[in-house]
Design a protein around this motif. Structure first.
Motif, PDB file in Angstrom:
ATOM      1  N   GLY A  70      30.450 -14.537  19.304  1.00 29.22           N
ATOM      2  CA  GLY A  70      30.388 -13.884  20.472  1.00 29.22           C
ATOM      3  C   GLY A  70      30.688 -12.141  20.055  1.00 29.22           C
ATOM      4  O   GLY A  70      29.732 -11.402  20.511  1.00 29.22           O
ATOM      5  N   MET A  71      30.441 -11.761  18.647  1.00 24.94           N
ATOM      6  CA  MET A  71      30.461 -10.332  18.034  1.00 24.94           C
ATOM      7  C   MET A  71      28.761 -10.271  18.135  1.00 24.94           C
ATOM      8  O   MET A  71      28.190  -8.835  18.712  1.00 24.94           O
ATOM      9  N   ARG A  72      27.838 -10.922  17.857  1.00 26.21           N
ATOM     10  CA  ARG A  72      26.641 -11.405  17.095  1.00 26.21           C
ATOM     11  C   ARG A  72      25.707 -10.785  18.607  1.00 26.21           C
ATOM     12  O   ARG A  72      24.614 -10.029  19.207  1.00 26.21           O
ATOM     13  N   MET A  73      25.978 -11.617  19.610  1.00 21.22           N
ATOM     14  CA  MET A  73      24.968 -11.907  21.147  1.00 21.22           C
ATOM     15  C   MET A  73      25.742 -10.521  21.908  1.00 21.22           C
ATOM     16  O   MET A  73      24.988 -10.237  22.221  1.00 21.22           O
ATOM     17  N   HIS A  74      26.481  -9.852  22.012  1.00 19.28           N
ATOM     18  CA  HIS A  74      27.260  -9.234  22.261  1.00 19.28           C
ATOM     19  C   HIS A  74      26.416  -6.980  22.220  1.00 19.28           C
ATOM     20  O   HIS A  74      25.815  -6.614  22.269  1.00 19.28           O
ATOM     21  N   GLU A  75      25.787  -7.683  20.453  1.00 19.80           N
ATOM     22  CA  GLU A  75      25.261  -6.468  20.064  1.00 19.80           C
ATOM     23  C   GLU A  75      23.660  -6.355  20.562  1.00 19.80           C
ATOM     24  O   GLU A  75      23.376  -5.497  20.494  1.00 19.80           O
TER      25      GLU A  75
END
Ligand SMILES: [Fe+2]
Length: 198
Positions: A70-75
């Motif tokens: 969830g963190m990385r995909m939004h980046e």
């Protein structure tokens, strides 16, 4: 170590309001917070009573992929807007790979839209497979279910309703997809491809 939420230098977007983006960025920050929180909680539970907390620790580990992805995909998502809209170059190495896989640039975009029509919450992700020397366009449920192992991400399209519900109704999902595509800095996507494929 702990992760820190990134800040993105985002231009004004067409068809995606500042309010929509602000809500979405706040949500991204929640994933960063919870990624850190899971790591911290596991350590604390182990310190307190590793054996007695086994079940709790296992369940937290099971949730880690959700928060981390969830963190990385939004980046991946937000950095695609940085630098402002840049048109795709269908004669670029990415364009050549898209033509080889999908038959042409327009067919590649049509395919992304087709996968975006998948029912449910998740992502359309375009990957490059360095071993197969080909692109793959996959549907990823939530943030982590269906990710293709080890393949670098070229493009990430968020299809959770939180990504567009301030600006669009659920039935207008494809208008959001069009807005997303029209705001993309394709140079970001092309440079991801060049970093992996050349
Ligand atoms: Fe999102």
């Amino acid at each position: 170590m702990t992760y820190t939420a990134r800040t993105f230098n985002l231009p004004e977007l067409k068809g995606l309001s500042a309010d929509q983006i602000a809500v979405h960025l706040a949500l991204y920050e929640g994933y960063v917070k919870h990624t850190n929180l899971i790591m911290e909680k596991i350590e604390k539970l182990k310190e307190q009573d590793a054996e007695g907390n086994t079940y709790l620790i296992n369940e937290l580990r099971r949730r880690f992929g959700f928060e981390f992805d969830g963190m990385r995909m939004h980046e991946y998502y937000f950095e695609q807007f940085e630098g402002g809209t840049e048109a795709a170059d269908s004669a670029s190495p990415l364009g050549d790979a898209a033509t080889e896989k999908y038959g042409g640039w327009d067919q590649f975009i049509a395919h992304i839209k087709e996968v975006a029509g998948t029912r449910g919450i998740g992502w359309v992700v375009v990957y490059f497979d360095p071993k197969g020397r080909t692109l793959h366009t996959a549907w990823v449920s939530d943030h982590e279910l269906g990710q293709l192992s080890g393949l670098p991400i070229m493009l990430a399209l968020d299809l959770w309703e939180h990504a567009y519900m301030r600006d669009y109704k659920p039935a207008e999902k494809m208008s959001y997809v069009d807005a997303f595509l029209s705001n993309l800095n394709w140079k970001v996507v092309e440079s991801r491809f060049l970093g992996e494929a050349v």
